[in-house]
Design a protein around this motif. Structure first.
Motif, PDB file in Angstrom:
ATOM      1  N   LEU A 195      22.078  67.718  95.932  1.00  0.00           N
ATOM      2  CA  LEU A 195      23.065  66.969  96.695  1.00  0.00           C
ATOM      3  C   LEU A 195      22.705  65.502  96.560  1.00  0.00           C
ATOM      4  O   LEU A 195      21.618  65.087  96.977  1.00  0.00           O
ATOM      5  N   ARG A 239      21.229  76.869  84.583  1.00  0.00           N
ATOM      6  CA  ARG A 239      22.460  76.340  85.140  1.00  0.00           C
ATOM      7  C   ARG A 239      22.156  75.050  85.852  1.00  0.00           C
ATOM      8  O   ARG A 239      21.017  74.816  86.268  1.00  0.00           O
ATOM      9  N   MET A 240      23.118  74.195  85.973  1.00  0.00           N
ATOM     10  CA  MET A 240      22.951  73.000  86.783  1.00  0.00           C
ATOM     11  C   MET A 240      24.098  72.876  87.760  1.00  0.00           C
ATOM     12  O   MET A 240      25.247  73.109  87.408  1.00  0.00           O
ATOM     13  N   LEU A 241      23.748  72.575  88.991  1.00  0.00           N
ATOM     14  CA  LEU A 241      24.768  72.401  90.023  1.00  0.00           C
ATOM     15  C   LEU A 241      24.445  71.125  90.768  1.00  0.00           C
ATOM     16  O   LEU A 241      23.413  71.045  91.441  1.00  0.00           O
ATOM     17  N   GLU A 242      25.290  70.140  90.585  1.00  0.00           N
ATOM     18  CA  GLU A 242      25.067  68.843  91.204  1.00  0.00           C
ATOM     19  C   GLU A 242      26.290  68.471  92.021  1.00  0.00           C
ATOM     20  O   GLU A 242      27.410  68.527  91.529  1.00  0.00           O
ATOM     21  N   VAL A 243      26.041  68.129  93.271  1.00  0.00           N
ATOM     22  CA  VAL A 243      27.134  67.784  94.170  1.00  0.00           C
ATOM     23  C   VAL A 243      26.997  66.324  94.553  1.00  0.00           C
ATOM     24  O   VAL A 243      25.933  65.899  95.006  1.00  0.00           O
TER      25      VAL A 243
END
Lengths: 165, 165
Positions: free
Chosen positions: B116, B150-154
DNA sequence: TTAAATAATGATATGTTATAACATTTACAG
DNA sequence: CTGTAAATGTTATAACATATCATTATTTAA
């Protein structure tokens, strides 16, 4: 945002009618921009076409060199401006982990896709899943984090490459 | 992979004991590398320290200039080699959307975090959520996609910035 | 304990991706 | 028409990353 679970192109095995694919994308883009009063100029349209040439993410400098070949010397800002415009209009997506761009297959919807990128063949599929969306939303909400955008990119092996080996 | 939902640093309001934070990270890193027979050399340790100097993602060239200040002329490969080592060991994470790096706060676990990132203050928090993990896994499985990473950027506004305005 | 093998670092050059800054042209509303 | 805003052209440079080859340090095993 409409609540939809779809796969834009889930691994066609390279066997779909890509010309039709591109033509549809360009028509949709024209219609959308027209409806919004945004100007899809020749330069922007050509960049959109080049991004759509395959379902592989395309780098800015790939676009640049094609543009230079066909129209003579072209400078980076020309390409980046067009890409920025197309991103703003939701006509393309940027793949952060590749510094590259792919066409968006349903630009009329506001959305955050999930990108599945094959490390073997390089293709990228945009998928949508409301369960994922909700799980992320629930988590960020619980932390008091106000989301503007999110990027979810999954790298691995697509079913085509996996079965073919 | 252990099934845990944690927040590494969920928006401390800038009020935590960061020195302790860094010290813990360095101790953990020493222990881990030692256990694995990986060599946490002085150069690598110093880069890890520099990445940990704040909870803001740090660019490779930020690290480079600090290193040059304190040790005389340093070249990019020196930094990138150290960063690569630290990434391999899971001691730092790369934030793709920023081309920058942050310290990992629980490197002993194999994991894919969710980042985040506040567009206002620039801080980044690493969080974990098994519901998100499962939702993504379910989707990729259903499509026959074999995930490597995986990459998860918010991106958005953290609670501190949101309340302070 | 020393030679060979392996791992790490130093150093130079260059490749790749992206933007700043300012000039010029084009579209279109009044 | 013509003034204004939007788009494009042009040059330069910033920001991020890697290839290559030389050198040094560490480990391994004879």
């Amino acid at each position: 945002m409409k609540n939809f679970d779809t796969v834009s192109l889930s691994f066609s095995g390279g066997s779909h009618d890509h010309k039709h694919c591109v033509k549809t994308a360009l028509n949709d883009a024209e219609a959308l921009c027209s409806a919004r009063g945004a100007r899809l100029t020749d330069a922007r349209k050509r960049v959109l076409e080049l991004v759509w040439e395959s379902h592989h993410p395309v780098g800015a400098y790939d676009v640049l060199s094609k543009l230079s070949q066909e129209s003579g010397k072209t400078a980076p800002p020309t390409v980046y401006r067009a890409l920025d415009f197309l991103l703003e209009q939701g006509l393309i997506h940027r793949i952060e982990s590749l510094n590259a761009y792919v066409g968006c297959s349903h630009p009329s919807e506001e959305h955050s896709g999930v990108f599945l990128i094959c490390n073997n063949c390089g293709c990228a599929a945009e998928v949508h899943d409301s369960t994922i969306d909700q799980a992320i939303l629930k988590k960020t909400d619980s932390l008091g984090f106000k989301t503007d955008q999110r990027m979810l990119e999954v790298r691995g092996t697509c079913p085509d490459c996996h079965s073919t080996q």
